[in-house]
Design a protein around this motif. Structure first.
Motif, short mmCIF file in Angstrom:
data_model
loop_
_atom_site.label_atom_id
_atom_site.label_comp_id
_atom_site.label_asym_id
_atom_site.label_seq_id
_atom_site.Cartn_x
_atom_site.Cartn_y
_atom_site.Cartn_z
N LEU A 115 61.95 46.15 49.43
CA LEU A 115 60.84 45.43 50.05
C LEU A 115 59.53 45.94 49.45
CD1 LEU A 115 61.81 45.63 53.84
CD2 LEU A 115 62.30 43.78 52.24
N TYR A 116 58.67 45.03 49.08
CA TYR A 116 57.33 45.38 48.64
C TYR A 116 56.36 45.21 49.81
CZ TYR A 116 58.76 45.83 43.80
OH TYR A 116 59.37 46.26 42.64
N ASN A 117 55.10 45.49 49.59
CA ASN A 117 54.11 45.42 50.66
C ASN A 117 53.84 43.98 51.08
OD1 ASN A 117 52.99 45.49 47.90
ND2 ASN A 117 51.09 44.97 48.93
N GLY A 118 53.43 43.82 52.34
CA GLY A 118 53.03 42.52 52.85
C GLY A 118 54.15 41.54 53.14
N VAL A 119 55.38 42.02 53.22
CA VAL A 119 56.54 41.15 53.48
C VAL A 119 56.64 40.87 54.99
CG1 VAL A 119 59.07 41.10 53.48
CG2 VAL A 119 57.82 41.90 51.46
N THR A 120 56.92 39.62 55.32
CA THR A 120 57.19 39.25 56.72
C THR A 120 58.56 38.59 56.78
OG1 THR A 120 54.85 38.89 57.19
CG2 THR A 120 56.43 37.86 58.69
N ILE A 121 59.39 39.07 57.71
CA ILE A 121 60.69 38.47 57.94
C ILE A 121 60.77 38.17 59.43
CG2 ILE A 121 63.19 38.80 57.87
CD1 ILE A 121 62.72 40.77 55.55
N GLY A 122 60.89 36.88 59.77
CA GLY A 122 60.90 36.55 61.19
C GLY A 122 61.09 35.08 61.49
N ARG A 123 60.49 34.65 62.60
CA ARG A 123 60.64 33.29 63.11
C ARG A 123 59.62 32.36 62.49
NH1 ARG A 123 59.86 33.79 69.22
NH2 ARG A 123 59.78 31.56 68.99
N ALA A 124 60.06 31.11 62.28
CA ALA A 124 59.16 30.08 61.79
C ALA A 124 58.44 29.37 62.93
CB ALA A 124 59.94 29.06 60.96
N ASP A 125 58.81 29.69 64.17
CA ASP A 125 58.22 29.02 65.33
C ASP A 125 57.76 30.04 66.38
OD1 ASP A 125 60.68 29.94 66.13
OD2 ASP A 125 61.38 28.04 66.96
N PRO A 126 56.81 30.90 66.04
CA PRO A 126 56.42 31.97 66.97
C PRO A 126 55.74 31.47 68.24
CG PRO A 126 54.93 31.92 65.10
CD PRO A 126 56.03 30.96 64.80
N TRP A 127 55.31 30.22 68.25
CA TRP A 127 54.67 29.67 69.44
C TRP A 127 55.69 29.28 70.51
CZ3 TRP A 127 54.85 27.64 64.61
CH2 TRP A 127 55.68 26.55 64.42
N VAL A 128 56.97 29.20 70.13
CA VAL A 128 58.05 28.86 71.08
C VAL A 128 58.51 30.16 71.73
CG1 VAL A 128 60.39 27.94 71.28
CG2 VAL A 128 58.77 26.89 69.69
N PRO A 129 58.69 30.19 73.06
CA PRO A 129 59.19 31.41 73.70
C PRO A 129 60.51 31.87 73.07
CG PRO A 129 58.52 29.81 75.35
CD PRO A 129 58.47 29.12 74.02
N GLN A 130 60.68 33.18 72.93
CA GLN A 130 61.86 33.76 72.26
C GLN A 130 63.16 33.18 72.80
OE1 GLN A 130 62.04 36.12 69.68
NE2 GLN A 130 64.21 35.72 69.71
N GLU A 131 63.28 33.06 74.11
CA GLU A 131 64.52 32.58 74.71
C GLU A 131 64.78 31.11 74.41
OE1 GLU A 131 61.11 32.76 77.49
OE2 GLU A 131 62.21 34.32 76.46
N ALA A 132 63.75 30.33 74.04
CA ALA A 132 63.91 28.91 73.73
C ALA A 132 64.09 28.67 72.23
CB ALA A 132 62.71 28.13 74.25
N SER A 133 63.85 29.68 71.42
CA SER A 133 63.95 29.53 69.97
C SER A 133 65.41 29.39 69.53
CB SER A 133 63.32 30.73 69.26
OG SER A 133 63.50 30.62 67.86
N ALA A 134 65.64 28.54 68.54
CA ALA A 134 67.00 28.34 68.01
C ALA A 134 67.34 29.38 66.92
CB ALA A 134 67.13 26.94 67.45
N MET A 135 66.34 30.19 66.52
CA MET A 135 66.58 31.21 65.50
C MET A 135 67.49 32.29 66.07
SD MET A 135 64.76 34.45 64.63
CE MET A 135 65.08 35.52 63.27
N ARG A 136 68.55 32.63 65.29
CA ARG A 136 69.46 33.67 65.76
C ARG A 136 69.32 34.95 64.95
NH1 ARG A 136 74.20 30.13 65.50
NH2 ARG A 136 75.23 31.90 64.59
#
Length: 153
Positions: A64-85
């Motif tokens: 990993l280099y600097n400034g990397v983000t790994i996460g959800r594409a829909d952060p405005w959706v509550p975690q429990e409602a997100s389809a990301m696993r």
């Protein structure tokens, strides 16, 4: 092993875990205890600005280099409602500076030996040994000499 990589591996310590998380924060890194990190992690440039989602799995020998983000594409959706696993980076993946790997549905898998170019925004799974770049990221090549399957030589 760099100081930052050592801290990442020690973030789950019962005794010093919170202190280690704060030390990583001083470097601008957010690596939750729930994130699964395989052996041989390499973090360049002290990982400044690197953020991993708790549902992240990094295989062996990931870079990993600097400034990397790994996460959800829909952060405005509550975690429990997100389809990301989960976001899975298989063995030998290289994620260059400023790249974003974001998942909206299910599991996003970055294949073994794949390179995600600088400032790319990857929103879908990749095959092994591929090179992805751009916004949104698209496959721009294949790495020569990279084994195609896990455990192949």
């Amino acid at each position: 092993m760099s100081l930052v990589s050592s801290l990442v591996y020690r973030r789950r310590s019962r005794l010093f875990g919170r202190l280690v998380q704060e030390a990583l924060a001083l470097y601008g890194m957010e690596v939750p205890a729930a994130a699964e990190i395989g052996p041989g992690l390499t973090v360049f440039h002290r990982g400044f600005g690197t953020v991993l989602h708790p549902y992240t799995t990094l295989g062996a020998n990931v870079t990993l280099y600097n400034g990397v983000t790994i996460g959800r594409a829909d952060p405005w959706v509550p975690q429990e409602a997100s389809a990301m696993r989960r976001v899975v980076l298989e063995d030998g993946v290289v994620v260059c500076a400023g790249a974003k790997i974001v998942c909206k549905d299910g599991v996003l898998t970055v294949g073994a030996g794949t390179v995600v170019g600088a400032n790319a925004v990857l929103t879908r799974s990749t095959g092994p040994g591929e090179i992805w770049a751009g916004v949104p990221a698209r496959r721009v090549g294949v790495r020569a000499g990279i084994a195609v399957g896990r455990g192949s030589a």
